[in-house]
Design a protein around this motif. Structure first.
Motif, PDB file in Angstrom:
ATOM      1  N   LEU A   1      36.989  54.076  40.486  1.00 24.35           N
ATOM      2  CA  LEU A   1      37.839  54.972  41.271  1.00 24.35           C
ATOM      3  C   LEU A   1      39.274  54.486  41.293  1.00 24.35           C
ATOM      4  O   LEU A   1      40.213  55.283  41.249  1.00 24.35           O
ATOM      5  N   ARG A   2      39.461  53.161  41.345  1.00 24.84           N
ATOM      6  CA  ARG A   2      40.816  52.607  41.362  1.00 24.84           C
ATOM      7  C   ARG A   2      41.581  52.985  40.104  1.00 24.84           C
ATOM      8  O   ARG A   2      42.765  53.346  40.169  1.00 24.84           O
TER       9      ARG A   2
ATOM     10  N   ILE B   1      54.155  54.282  50.889  1.00 25.58           N
ATOM     11  CA  ILE B   1      53.600  54.364  52.252  1.00 25.58           C
ATOM     12  C   ILE B   1      52.215  55.013  52.220  1.00 25.58           C
ATOM     13  O   ILE B   1      51.287  54.557  52.901  1.00 25.58           O
ATOM     14  N   LEU B   2      52.082  56.073  51.428  1.00 27.71           N
ATOM     15  CA  LEU B   2      50.760  56.696  51.276  1.00 27.71           C
ATOM     16  C   LEU B   2      49.794  55.758  50.563  1.00 27.71           C
ATOM     17  O   LEU B   2      48.591  55.723  50.876  1.00 27.71           O
ATOM     18  N   ASP B   3      50.332  54.976  49.622  1.00 29.96           N
ATOM     19  CA  ASP B   3      49.488  54.062  48.854  1.00 29.96           C
ATOM     20  C   ASP B   3      48.916  52.955  49.734  1.00 29.96           C
ATOM     21  O   ASP B   3      47.828  52.436  49.446  1.00 29.96           O
ATOM     22  N   ILE B   4      49.645  52.587  50.799  1.00 25.47           N
ATOM     23  CA  ILE B   4      49.142  51.544  51.715  1.00 25.47           C
ATOM     24  C   ILE B   4      47.795  51.943  52.279  1.00 25.47           C
ATOM     25  O   ILE B   4      46.850  51.138  52.320  1.00 25.47           O
ATOM     26  N   TYR B   5      47.708  53.204  52.720  1.00 23.98           N
ATOM     27  CA  TYR B   5      46.455  53.666  53.320  1.00 23.98           C
ATOM     28  C   TYR B   5      45.330  53.683  52.292  1.00 23.98           C
ATOM     29  O   TYR B   5      44.193  53.314  52.615  1.00 23.98           O
ATOM     30  N   TYR B   6      45.638  54.086  51.057  1.00 22.45           N
ATOM     31  CA  TYR B   6      44.594  54.066  50.031  1.00 22.45           C
ATOM     32  C   TYR B   6      44.164  52.635  49.721  1.00 22.45           C
ATOM     33  O   TYR B   6      42.966  52.354  49.593  1.00 22.45           O
ATOM     34  N   GLN B   7      45.135  51.728  49.578  1.00 21.74           N
ATOM     35  CA  GLN B   7      44.810  50.347  49.234  1.00 21.74           C
ATOM     36  C   GLN B   7      43.935  49.710  50.312  1.00 21.74           C
ATOM     37  O   GLN B   7      43.011  48.947  50.000  1.00 21.74           O
ATOM     38  N   ARG B   8      44.233  50.020  51.577  1.00 23.57           N
ATOM     39  CA  ARG B   8      43.400  49.471  52.656  1.00 23.57           C
ATOM     40  C   ARG B   8      41.993  50.046  52.599  1.00 23.57           C
ATOM     41  O   ARG B   8      41.008  49.317  52.800  1.00 23.57           O
ATOM     42  N   TRP B   9      41.882  51.342  52.337  1.00 21.73           N
ATOM     43  CA  TRP B   9      40.559  51.965  52.225  1.00 21.73           C
ATOM     44  C   TRP B   9      39.789  51.383  51.047  1.00 21.73           C
ATOM     45  O   TRP B   9      38.607  51.053  51.157  1.00 21.73           O
TER      46      TRP B   9
ATOM     47  N   ARG C   1      36.392  49.105  51.027  1.00 21.52           N
ATOM     48  CA  ARG C   1      35.285  49.579  50.198  1.00 21.52           C
ATOM     49  C   ARG C   1      34.823  48.493  49.231  1.00 21.52           C
ATOM     50  O   ARG C   1      33.619  48.332  48.984  1.00 21.52           O
ATOM     51  N   SER C   2      35.775  47.730  48.678  1.00 25.83           N
ATOM     52  CA  SER C   2      35.415  46.678  47.709  1.00 25.83           C
ATOM     53  C   SER C   2      34.715  45.504  48.375  1.00 25.83           C
ATOM     54  O   SER C   2      33.981  44.766  47.706  1.00 25.83           O
TER      55      SER C   2
ATOM     56  N   PHE D   1      32.295  56.514  42.424  1.00 28.17           N
ATOM     57  CA  PHE D   1      32.058  55.314  41.637  1.00 28.17           C
ATOM     58  C   PHE D   1      31.760  54.104  42.515  1.00 28.17           C
ATOM     59  O   PHE D   1      32.186  52.997  42.219  1.00 28.17           O
ATOM     60  N   ALA D   2      31.021  54.269  43.584  1.00 33.03           N
ATOM     61  CA  ALA D   2      30.686  53.162  44.476  1.00 33.03           C
ATOM     62  C   ALA D   2      29.246  52.742  44.262  1.00 33.03           C
ATOM     63  O   ALA D   2      28.430  53.502  43.747  1.00 33.03           O
ATOM     64  N   ASP D   3      28.940  51.512  44.644  1.00 33.90           N
ATOM     65  CA  ASP D   3      27.574  51.027  44.602  1.00 33.90           C
ATOM     66  C   ASP D   3      26.840  51.583  45.808  1.00 33.90           C
ATOM     67  O   ASP D   3      27.182  51.242  46.949  1.00 33.90           O
ATOM     68  N   PRO D   4      25.827  52.434  45.610  1.00 31.34           N
ATOM     69  CA  PRO D   4      25.164  53.066  46.756  1.00 31.34           C
ATOM     70  C   PRO D   4      24.441  52.077  47.653  1.00 31.34           C
ATOM     71  O   PRO D   4      24.123  52.393  48.789  1.00 31.34           O
ATOM     72  N   GLU D   5      24.160  50.862  47.134  1.00 38.70           N
ATOM     73  CA  GLU D   5      23.456  49.878  47.950  1.00 38.70           C
ATOM     74  C   GLU D   5      24.387  49.155  48.916  1.00 38.70           C
ATOM     75  O   GLU D   5      23.929  48.572  49.898  1.00 38.70           O
ATOM     76  N   LYS D   6      25.678  49.184  48.622  1.00 42.93           N
ATOM     77  CA  LYS D   6      26.640  48.491  49.494  1.00 42.93           C
ATOM     78  C   LYS D   6      27.053  49.427  50.621  1.00 42.93           C
ATOM     79  O   LYS D   6      28.048  50.138  50.540  1.00 42.93           O
ATOM     80  N   THR D   7      26.274  49.374  51.678  1.00 44.62           N
ATOM     81  CA  THR D   7      26.477  50.280  52.815  1.00 44.62           C
ATOM     82  C   THR D   7      26.973  49.567  54.066  1.00 44.62           C
ATOM     83  O   THR D   7      27.352  50.223  55.032  1.00 44.62           O
ATOM     84  N   GLU D   8      26.998  48.222  54.046  1.00 43.35           N
ATOM     85  CA  GLU D   8      27.353  47.457  55.246  1.00 43.35           C
ATOM     86  C   GLU D   8      28.815  47.013  55.194  1.00 43.35           C
ATOM     87  O   GLU D   8      29.349  46.694  54.124  1.00 43.35           O
ATOM     88  N   LYS D   9      29.445  47.015  56.359  1.00 45.11           N
ATOM     89  CA  LYS D   9      30.830  46.541  56.443  1.00 45.11           C
ATOM     90  C   LYS D   9      30.889  45.035  56.175  1.00 45.11           C
ATOM     91  O   LYS D   9      29.936  44.304  56.427  1.00 45.11           O
ATOM     92  N   ALA D  10      32.030  44.590  55.684  1.00 43.12           N
ATOM     93  CA  ALA D  10      32.191  43.170  55.366  1.00 43.12           C
ATOM     94  C   ALA D  10      32.142  42.324  56.635  1.00 43.12           C
ATOM     95  O   ALA D  10      32.698  42.703  57.674  1.00 43.12           O
ATOM     96  N   THR D  11      31.498  41.201  56.547  1.00 48.24           N
ATOM     97  CA  THR D  11      31.409  40.272  57.670  1.00 48.24           C
ATOM     98  C   THR D  11      32.699  39.453  57.750  1.00 48.24           C
ATOM     99  O   THR D  11      33.451  39.364  56.772  1.00 48.24           O
ATOM    100  N   PRO D  12      32.965  38.826  58.889  1.00 49.72           N
ATOM    101  CA  PRO D  12      34.164  37.969  58.994  1.00 49.72           C
ATOM    102  C   PRO D  12      34.196  36.871  57.937  1.00 49.72           C
ATOM    103  O   PRO D  12      35.267  36.534  57.427  1.00 49.72           O
ATOM    104  N   ARG D  13      33.035  36.320  57.601  1.00 44.60           N
ATOM    105  CA  ARG D  13      32.982  35.267  56.588  1.00 44.60           C
ATOM    106  C   ARG D  13      33.378  35.815  55.222  1.00 44.60           C
ATOM    107  O   ARG D  13      34.107  35.149  54.463  1.00 44.60           O
TER     108      ARG D  13
END
Length: 365
Positions: free
Chosen positions: A151-152, A217-225, A229-230, A14-26
């Motif tokens: 997905l969330r 503890i497992l949820d932390i890793y999912y939330q970060r991922w 992704r968001s 359920f992701a946007d296929p166009e959003k392929t770039e990592k987030a910038t610092p801004r």
């Protein structure tokens, strides 16, 4: 199909296929300012439950004995020979109520602290008022429909189902273990029954808390991922942000050209202060200024090609001598910037050049 595998995978999650770039610092900074950070509410709830259970377990026995003594004094006072007055009884009841309220507030404080401290550590002590501002997108039916199939939502549903199964299993096994002792507890004293029941509830809550802690503890890793992704961006968003922060390349190029024209215009004006222009003779021209109050001669203008021709044209206009010295001209052009003094290694050559200029002026006189 190989080229489209990534797209099919993104659609599956359920992701946007166009959003392929990592987030910038801004983008990350803006998200943090809006209160959008990664954290696990399950971890906060688990630590809060474990904290409250531990405090209740280690303090309830003392509170129970205090209440028992107080009510024993009251009942004995009313039934004994020396009857207890109503104000005295109210005093004991007020003390019991105050002790119970203090204990309850302490338990609530520990529970809040147990939930707040992990949250602050996960968000690095973030406090944002923007997160409290109402967002119309949250009540937008279209956005709500999209979230229903995100997905969330699927993950949270599965996680809630797992928690319900674990809690039900722990509760069932705990009741099965204590069930044979329930009848014997009814035959015991109130104090013994209360202690046994308290130990049972404490073990039950601790087992549930530890299970939720593992899930958290497992949820932390999912939330970060999910958070990373968001925040992902499209290539167009990255380019647009670069334009906003660094400026449009076309506009920057025009500004650079204007600055170069202004600098060149000032340089041409400074040629009238020069004593000599040394040339290559055709490709390079360098204008040198020297006055008695100066520490050393300095370059006031330099250029190659068309700019060199303009420097020589301006020199003729102001009657400034133009001398040929290819090695010196090339060296000055490469090693000395406009407005800088010439290096000491060129003092002798430039001095000889200036002496020639002075002789030419004296001969004219």
């Amino acid at each position: 199909m190989k080229k489209t595998n990534g797209i099919w995978i993104d659609l599956f999650v359920f992701a946007d296929p166009e959003k392929t770039e990592k987030a910038t610092p801004r983008r990350r900074k803006k998200a943090r300012e809006e209160g959008n950070v990664s954290q696990s509410p399950d971890l906060n709830m688990a630590i809060s439950l474990l904290s409250v259970s531990s405090v209740v377990y280690f303090t309830f026995a003392g509170l129970y004995h205090s209440f028992t003594k107080i009510f024993l004094v009251i009942t004995t006072g009313f039934n004994g020979a020396a009857a207890m007055s109503i104000p005295q009884a109210m005093h004991y009841l007020a003390f019991a109520f105050s002790a119970a309220l203090t204990w309850l507030l302490a338990v609530m404080f520990v529970g809040l602290l147990g939930a707040a401290l992990p949250s602050m550590l996960q968000t690095r002590f973030l406090f944002s008022l923007k997160a409290l501002i109402p967002d119309l997108n949250k009540i937008n039916p279209i956005e709500g429909f999209k979230k229903m199939f995100s997905l969330r939502t699927v993950f949270e549903f599965i996680k809630s189902l797992i928690k319900m199964i674990i809690i039900a299993y722990i509760g069932y096994t705990s009741i099965v273990q204590i069930w044979p002792n329930l009848f014997s507890m009814s035959q015991s004293s109130l104090e013994a029954s209360s202690i046994a029941l308290g130990n049972f509830i404490y073990r039950l809550l601790m087992e549930i808390g530890l299970a939720l802690l593992a899930i958290g503890i497992l949820d932390i890793y999912y939330q970060r991922w999910e958070y990373e992704r968001s925040l992902r961006m499209t290539k167009k968003e990255v380019k647009d942000e670069a334009k906003d922060t660094e400026g449009n390349p076309l506009i920057k190029n025009k500004q650079r050209q204007k600055m170069m024209l202004l600098a060149r215009s000032r340089m041409m004006q400074n040629i009238q202060n020069a004593q000599v222009v040394v040339t290559n003779p055709t490709h390079v021209a360098v204008a040198i200024e020297y006055k008695e109050d100066m520490n050393a001669p300095k370059v006031v203008a330099k250029g190659a090609g068309e700019v060199a021709e303009r420097i020589k044209s301006m020199a003729r206009k102001y009657g400034i001598p133009i001398l040929r010295n290819p090695p010196l001209a090339r060296d000055l052009f490469k090693s000395v910037e406009i407005g800088e003094e010439i290096p000491s290694r060129l003092y002798r050559l430039v001095a000889e050049l200036l002496v020639t200029v002075y002789k030419m002026k004296n001969n004219k006189v």
